[in-house]
Motif scaffolding. Structure first.
Motif, PDB file in Angstrom:
ATOM      1  N   GLU A  65      36.265  51.342  47.006  1.00 13.29           N
ATOM      2  CA  GLU A  65      35.508  50.276  46.360  1.00 13.29           C
ATOM      3  C   GLU A  65      36.095  49.853  45.010  1.00 13.29           C
ATOM      4  OE1 GLU A  65      33.087  48.709  47.944  1.00 13.29           O
ATOM      5  OE2 GLU A  65      33.563  50.061  49.586  1.00 13.29           O
ATOM      6  N   LEU A  66      37.056  50.601  44.480  1.00 15.87           N
ATOM      7  CA  LEU A  66      37.621  50.303  43.163  1.00 15.87           C
ATOM      8  C   LEU A  66      38.426  49.000  43.202  1.00 15.87           C
ATOM      9  CD1 LEU A  66      38.217  51.126  40.230  1.00 15.87           C
ATOM     10  CD2 LEU A  66      40.142  52.484  41.100  1.00 15.87           C
ATOM     11  N   LYS A  67      38.171  48.110  42.238  1.00 17.86           N
ATOM     12  CA  LYS A  67      38.883  46.841  42.169  1.00 17.86           C
ATOM     13  C   LYS A  67      40.269  47.054  41.567  1.00 17.86           C
ATOM     14  CE  LYS A  67      35.317  44.590  43.669  1.00 17.86           C
ATOM     15  NZ  LYS A  67      35.288  44.080  45.047  1.00 17.86           N
ATOM     16  N   VAL A  68      41.299  46.491  42.207  1.00 18.06           N
ATOM     17  CA  VAL A  68      42.682  46.633  41.744  1.00 18.06           C
ATOM     18  C   VAL A  68      43.335  45.266  41.647  1.00 18.06           C
ATOM     19  CG1 VAL A  68      44.949  47.636  42.189  1.00 18.06           C
ATOM     20  CG2 VAL A  68      42.885  48.908  42.813  1.00 18.06           C
ATOM     21  N   LEU A  69      43.832  44.953  40.464  1.00 20.73           N
ATOM     22  CA  LEU A  69      44.597  43.730  40.246  1.00 20.73           C
ATOM     23  C   LEU A  69      46.033  44.119  39.954  1.00 20.73           C
ATOM     24  CD1 LEU A  69      43.552  40.704  38.014  1.00 20.73           C
ATOM     25  CD2 LEU A  69      45.893  41.517  38.094  1.00 20.73           C
ATOM     26  N   ILE A  70      46.951  43.759  40.839  1.00 20.76           N
ATOM     27  CA  ILE A  70      48.369  44.034  40.614  1.00 20.76           C
ATOM     28  C   ILE A  70      48.918  43.010  39.630  1.00 20.76           C
ATOM     29  CG2 ILE A  70      50.673  43.991  41.651  1.00 20.76           C
ATOM     30  CD1 ILE A  70      49.477  45.169  44.171  1.00 20.76           C
ATOM     31  N   LEU A  71      49.641  43.509  38.623  1.00 19.07           N
ATOM     32  CA  LEU A  71      50.296  42.655  37.633  1.00 19.07           C
ATOM     33  C   LEU A  71      51.757  43.082  37.613  1.00 19.07           C
ATOM     34  CD1 LEU A  71      49.870  40.505  35.400  1.00 19.07           C
ATOM     35  CD2 LEU A  71      49.511  42.384  33.805  1.00 19.07           C
ATOM     36  N   SER A  72      52.632  42.280  38.215  1.00 21.37           N
ATOM     37  CA  SER A  72      53.988  42.767  38.456  1.00 21.37           C
ATOM     38  C   SER A  72      55.037  41.670  38.340  1.00 21.37           C
ATOM     39  CB  SER A  72      54.060  43.390  39.856  1.00 21.37           C
ATOM     40  OG  SER A  72      55.373  43.806  40.153  1.00 21.37           O
ATOM     41  N   ALA A  73      56.246  42.095  37.989  1.00 16.67           N
ATOM     42  CA  ALA A  73      57.391  41.173  37.973  1.00 16.67           C
ATOM     43  C   ALA A  73      57.911  40.921  39.386  1.00 16.67           C
ATOM     44  CB  ALA A  73      58.505  41.743  37.098  1.00 16.67           C
TER      45      ALA A  73
END
Length: 229
Positions: A72-80
């Motif tokens: 249920e944990l929200k994950v936002l990928i921030l990547s090059a």
């Protein structure tokens, strides 16, 4: 809401963390995948901003572990890594959103708000509770068109109580979600902030809306509940 920033570019990590703290979030940081996994095991975060190119453990491996253990944990990928294949792989593994570098901080803020809103509120950024309207995007609480002057920490406490208004919330849970990793759970700071929040809300509502259940924690109580108590 409590957010973990996992980013090995320390200047960028600090800039993101500082910006989100200004927005009123409790923010923890780390710069490698192994530390991120340990923190995620120890702390109940509301959202993770996750880089992929991490030392010690790759971001996609961290994401895989998150989905296995905390679905249920929200994950936002921030990547090059900005190719379509990278985005598809990240989303298929289980990321809730993917933002490529370089990015505009305002867009990151909006995406974080959207993910956190999905978790609790679904369609609206506005919470209605009794006579109070709470705008999560503007981070203000209003009664009779007049804004209540809350500090960022008071707003964060009130927001968390509202989002969990149907149950008693323990002091430990509030510390976990509203403060960061440097908080001292024995300092008494939470009681001070609850007391000032109570005072401000009581001044506009003419009753104390925050109840205390001894040995368990805090809960919200509307005027009718108080009158019937």
């Amino acid at each position: 809401m409590r957010i973990l920033i996992v980013e090995d570019e320390l200047d960028l990590q600090e800039a993101i963390a500082d910006g989100l703290r200004i927005d009123g979030y409790a923010v923890d940081t780390c710069d490698n995948g192994e530390d991120a996994y340990e923190l995620l095991y120890e702390v109940n975060y509301d959202l993770v901003v996750l880089d992929l190119n991490l030392p010690k453990m790759d971001g996609l491996e961290v994401l895989t572990k998150i989905r296995d253990e905390k679905p249920e944990l929200k994950v936002l990928i921030l990547s090059a890594r900005s190719s379509v294949n990278d985005k598809v792989k990240g989303l298929d593994i289980g990321a809730n959103d993917y933002l490529a570098k370089p990015f505009d901080f305002a867009e990151l803020e909006a995406r974080i708000r959207n993910l956190l809103r999905r978790k609790f509120v679904q369609e609206s950024s506005m919470l209605l509770w009794g006579e109070i309207k709470v705008d999560l995007s503007k981070r203000i609480a209003v009664i009779n068109e007049k804004e209540i002057a809350l500090t960022k920490k008071e707003f964060a406490l009130f927001e968390y109580l509202l989002l969990n208004k149907d149950r008693v919330v323990s002091q430990e849970e509030l510390i976990e979600h509203v403060w960061d990793q440097h908080a001292d759970s024995f300092s008494g700071a939470i009681r001070v902030h609850i007391a000032t929040l109570r005072k401000k809300l009581k001044a506009v509502l003419n009753y104390d809306p925050i109840g205390t259940k001894i040995g368990e924690g805090y809960f919200l109580s509307e005027k009718s509940d108080n009158e019937n108590a």
